[in-house]
Scaffold this motif. Structure first.
Motif, PDB file in Angstrom:
ATOM      1  N   HIS A  10       0.892  -1.170   0.000  1.00 57.84           N
ATOM      2  CA  HIS A  10       0.000   0.000   0.000  1.00 57.84           C
ATOM      3  C   HIS A  10       0.926   1.215   0.000  1.00 57.84           C
ATOM      4  CE1 HIS A  10      -3.564  -2.573   1.182  1.00 57.84           C
ATOM      5  NE2 HIS A  10      -2.558  -3.365   1.504  1.00 57.84           N
ATOM      6  N   HIS A  50       0.595   6.609   0.559  1.00 63.05           N
ATOM      7  CA  HIS A  50      -0.358   6.976   1.618  1.00 63.05           C
ATOM      8  C   HIS A  50       0.205   8.131   2.426  1.00 63.05           C
ATOM      9  CE1 HIS A  50       2.348   3.958   3.544  1.00 63.05           C
ATOM     10  NE2 HIS A  50       2.347   4.870   4.504  1.00 63.05           N
ATOM     11  N   ILE A  73      -7.611   2.094   8.819  1.00 67.08           N
ATOM     12  CA  ILE A  73      -7.625   2.540   7.422  1.00 67.08           C
ATOM     13  C   ILE A  73      -8.259   3.934   7.314  1.00 67.08           C
ATOM     14  CG2 ILE A  73      -8.524   2.041   5.108  1.00 67.08           C
ATOM     15  CD1 ILE A  73      -8.393  -0.950   5.827  1.00 67.08           C
ATOM     16  N   HIS A  74      -9.311   4.187   8.120  1.00 61.43           N
ATOM     17  CA  HIS A  74      -9.973   5.503   8.056  1.00 61.43           C
ATOM     18  C   HIS A  74      -9.015   6.621   8.454  1.00 61.43           C
ATOM     19  CE1 HIS A  74     -13.883   3.816   7.241  1.00 61.43           C
ATOM     20  NE2 HIS A  74     -13.775   3.011   8.277  1.00 61.43           N
ATOM     21  N   THR A 132      -5.731   6.632   8.100  1.00 63.67           N
ATOM     22  CA  THR A 132      -4.807   6.858   6.972  1.00 63.67           C
ATOM     23  C   THR A 132      -5.527   7.556   5.818  1.00 63.67           C
ATOM     24  OG1 THR A 132      -3.496   4.929   7.593  1.00 63.67           O
ATOM     25  CG2 THR A 132      -3.222   5.726   5.345  1.00 63.67           C
ATOM     26  N   ALA A 133      -6.810   7.249   5.648  1.00 62.59           N
ATOM     27  CA  ALA A 133      -7.576   7.906   4.574  1.00 62.59           C
ATOM     28  C   ALA A 133      -7.643   9.413   4.823  1.00 62.59           C
ATOM     29  CB  ALA A 133      -8.975   7.308   4.489  1.00 62.59           C
ATOM     30  N   THR A 142      -4.324  10.861   4.012  1.00 64.60           N
ATOM     31  CA  THR A 142      -4.033  10.813   2.573  1.00 64.60           C
ATOM     32  C   THR A 142      -4.833  11.881   1.833  1.00 64.60           C
ATOM     33  OG1 THR A 142      -3.640   8.440   2.803  1.00 64.60           O
ATOM     34  CG2 THR A 142      -3.923   9.264   0.552  1.00 64.60           C
ATOM     35  N   TYR A 147      -6.948   4.498  -0.051  1.00 63.74           N
ATOM     36  CA  TYR A 147      -7.114   5.403   1.081  1.00 63.74           C
ATOM     37  C   TYR A 147      -7.991   6.605   0.720  1.00 63.74           C
ATOM     38  CZ  TYR A 147      -3.644   2.509   3.382  1.00 63.74           C
ATOM     39  OH  TYR A 147      -2.980   1.441   3.946  1.00 63.74           O
ATOM     40  N   GLU A 197      -8.517   8.709  -4.282  1.00 59.46           N
ATOM     41  CA  GLU A 197      -8.103   7.474  -4.964  1.00 59.46           C
ATOM     42  C   GLU A 197      -7.321   7.810  -6.235  1.00 59.46           C
ATOM     43  OE1 GLU A 197      -8.737   3.957  -4.493  1.00 59.46           O
ATOM     44  OE2 GLU A 197      -9.007   4.710  -2.472  1.00 59.46           O
ATOM     45  N   GLN A 255      -3.872   9.135  -5.487  1.00 59.27           N
ATOM     46  CA  GLN A 255      -2.929   8.063  -5.138  1.00 59.27           C
ATOM     47  C   GLN A 255      -2.405   7.346  -6.389  1.00 59.27           C
ATOM     48  OE1 GLN A 255      -5.453   5.931  -2.025  1.00 59.27           O
ATOM     49  NE2 GLN A 255      -3.414   5.199  -1.585  1.00 59.27           N
ATOM     50  N   HIS A 291     -11.628  -0.802  -0.045  1.00 62.98           N
ATOM     51  CA  HIS A 291     -10.669  -1.094   1.025  1.00 62.98           C
ATOM     52  C   HIS A 291     -11.333  -0.972   2.397  1.00 62.98           C
ATOM     53  CE1 HIS A 291      -6.363  -0.106   2.706  1.00 62.98           C
ATOM     54  NE2 HIS A 291      -6.720  -1.331   2.970  1.00 62.98           N
ATOM     55  N   ASN A 324       2.467  -1.215   4.569  1.00 63.81           N
ATOM     56  CA  ASN A 324       1.341  -0.292   4.779  1.00 63.81           C
ATOM     57  C   ASN A 324       1.471   0.310   6.179  1.00 63.81           C
ATOM     58  OD1 ASN A 324      -0.778  -1.421   6.805  1.00 63.81           O
ATOM     59  ND2 ASN A 324      -0.226  -3.217   5.598  1.00 63.81           N
TER      60      ASN A 324
END
Ligand code: IZC
Ligand code: ZN
Length: 418
Positions: A83, A86, A113-114, A116-117, A120, A153, A161, A164, A187, A329
């Motif tokens: 991954h 990010h 993940i949220h 990191t989203a 990002t 992310y 997206e 990225q 994801h 990741n």
């Protein structure tokens, strides 16, 4: 024929010669070693592989000569599941983990993940580019020549997206490493679709996937098929639609909960299924029959404190080709060190050093559909090569946690030297 680069005096040359296809069963451990090896390269291609001296037909006038001094040479390592692009990092989760909070629990509460989203989305193109560039430099120093990188992310933000994947595309153009892009819009379920995740899947099918294909941003489509994330049904719908549009399916399958992701990978004709810690015996049989490459990620199990390893021995026995990768990741495996993963694979997954080498070269190439071009040292293939300062391949696995790489060569050029 004129050579541009020669590597001579190779103690052990690991060629992986033979059919350019994933290696399964007994072949997983057959790596085509040559003693006292020599390689000649012209521009980006290998033109001779053998033992002792070069034949007279190869003209070395003006060629760069590397004396390997008895070291070990392998195909450039391939990290086929990361991954890469990010924002931010998640060291704040360490304390939660130590308090016994699980990965899926942290995710369900809006972290993981949220988090990191959010980082990002906030990061600029340039910030994401520079951070990933640094990681690629580390990978390069470890002997890696090809890296797969997933989006994922953006969660709700399709713009993120796209950002990225555009970063990954630019890195492939600018950085010496080869970067292959995967769309992983599926994801995590965006918080606003928590109670109607099918609606998000509809958007994925009707808006996101066609746009990714139209913009030519990815070769693969991956889905996190997991309890509380995307169900088997939802993953099936996404992967079949991706396939119909020309993307090649991949799947994060049976990582934490055994849902039947291995079976689904075979059913949809995925090129690879990743993680597979909880894959069923039937799923493994299905994968063998369908020729799905298993990408095992023991660094993730290590970092999540999972005692149960993926069933690598059973997979090899059943004829599933096994690849290995870092899963680099910010959450479940923050490391670029594929050599450390190779040690974990041997000690935790009981894979022999020769099987491990195949898993990070030819089989990793097959997981990315590039096994005809890279993954072995054979005449006609791309000159992607690593020189390790070790007496034999077992030593690389045994002496762990450090970097054994001495020189990395990609497309016939030295891109890293210790
Ligand atoms: O950021 O946690 N497993 N996705 C699925 C990941 C790990 C990456 C992350
Ligand atoms: Zn992953």
């Amino acid at each position: 024929m004129q050579a541009t680069l020669v590597i001579k005096n190779i103690g052990t040359l690991v060629t992986l010669k033979g059919e350019n296809a994933p290696r399964k069963g007994k072949l997983q451990g057959e790596i085509g070693e040559i003693e006292n090896g020599v390689i000649a390269i012209r521009d980006d291609r290998i033109i001779h592989v053998g033992s002792g001296e070069l034949p007279d037909v190869i003209d070395v006038t003006g060629a760069q000569i590397i004396d390997a001094g008895g070291k070990v040479v392998t195909p450039g390592l391939i990290d086929c599941h990361t991954h890469l692009v990010h924002g931010g990092s998640r060291e704040n989760e360490l304390a939660m983990k130590l308090d016994g909070k699980g990965y899926l629990e942290i995710l369900a509460s809006g972290g993981g993940i949220h988090s990191t989203a959010r980082a990002t989305e906030k990061a600029s193109f340039q910030e994401l580019y520079e951070k990933a560039y640094k990681s690629l430099d580390i990978m390069k120093s470890f002997g890696i020549t090809t890296v797969e990188g997933k989006s994922g992310y953006g969660i709700g933000s399709f713009q993120t997206e796209i950002k990225q994947m555009e970063v990954a595309k630019k890195l492939n153009e600018d950085h010496p490493l080869r970067v292959i892009s995967t769309f992983m819009g599926a994801h995590a379920i965006p918080m606003e679709y928590k109670d109607d995740s099918d609606k998000f899947v509809d958007i994925m099918l009707n808006e996101m996937l066609p746009k990714v294909v139209e913009m030519d941003l990815a070769k693969f489509c991956d889905v996190f098929c997991e309890e509380g994330v995307f169900s088997i049904d939802q993953s099936r719908r996404i992967l079949l639609k991706a396939k119909e549009l020309g993307l090649v399916p991949k799947i994060h399958a049976d990582e934490i909960v055994s849902l039947g992701g291995a079976e689904l990978s075979a059913e949809v004709g995925a090129i690879s299924a990743e993680h597979l810690v909880g894959a069923s015996e039937q799923g493994i049989k299905d994968m063998a029959k369908a020729g799905v490459v298993a990408v095992l990620l023991p660094g993730t199990s290590f970092n999540l404190g999972k005692k149960e390893p993926a069933k690598a021995r059973l997979m090899i026995e059943e004829g599933v080709p096994v690849a290995l990768s870092t899963d680099y990741n910010p959450g479940s495996c923050p490391t670029e060190n594929l050599q450390f993963i190779m040690t974990l694979a041997s000690l935790h997954l009981r894979m022999k050093p020769s099987e491990v080498i195949t898993a990070v070269t030819m089989n990793a190439a097959a997981a990315l559909g590039i096994e005809k071009e890279v993954g072995s040292i054979q005449v006609g293939k791309k000159a992607d090569i690593a020189i390790f300062d070790i007496p034999n391949i077992d030593y690389m696995i045994y002496h762990f946690g450090i970097n054994h790489n001495y020189i990395t060569i990609k497309d016939g050029k030295i891109i890293y030297k210790k």
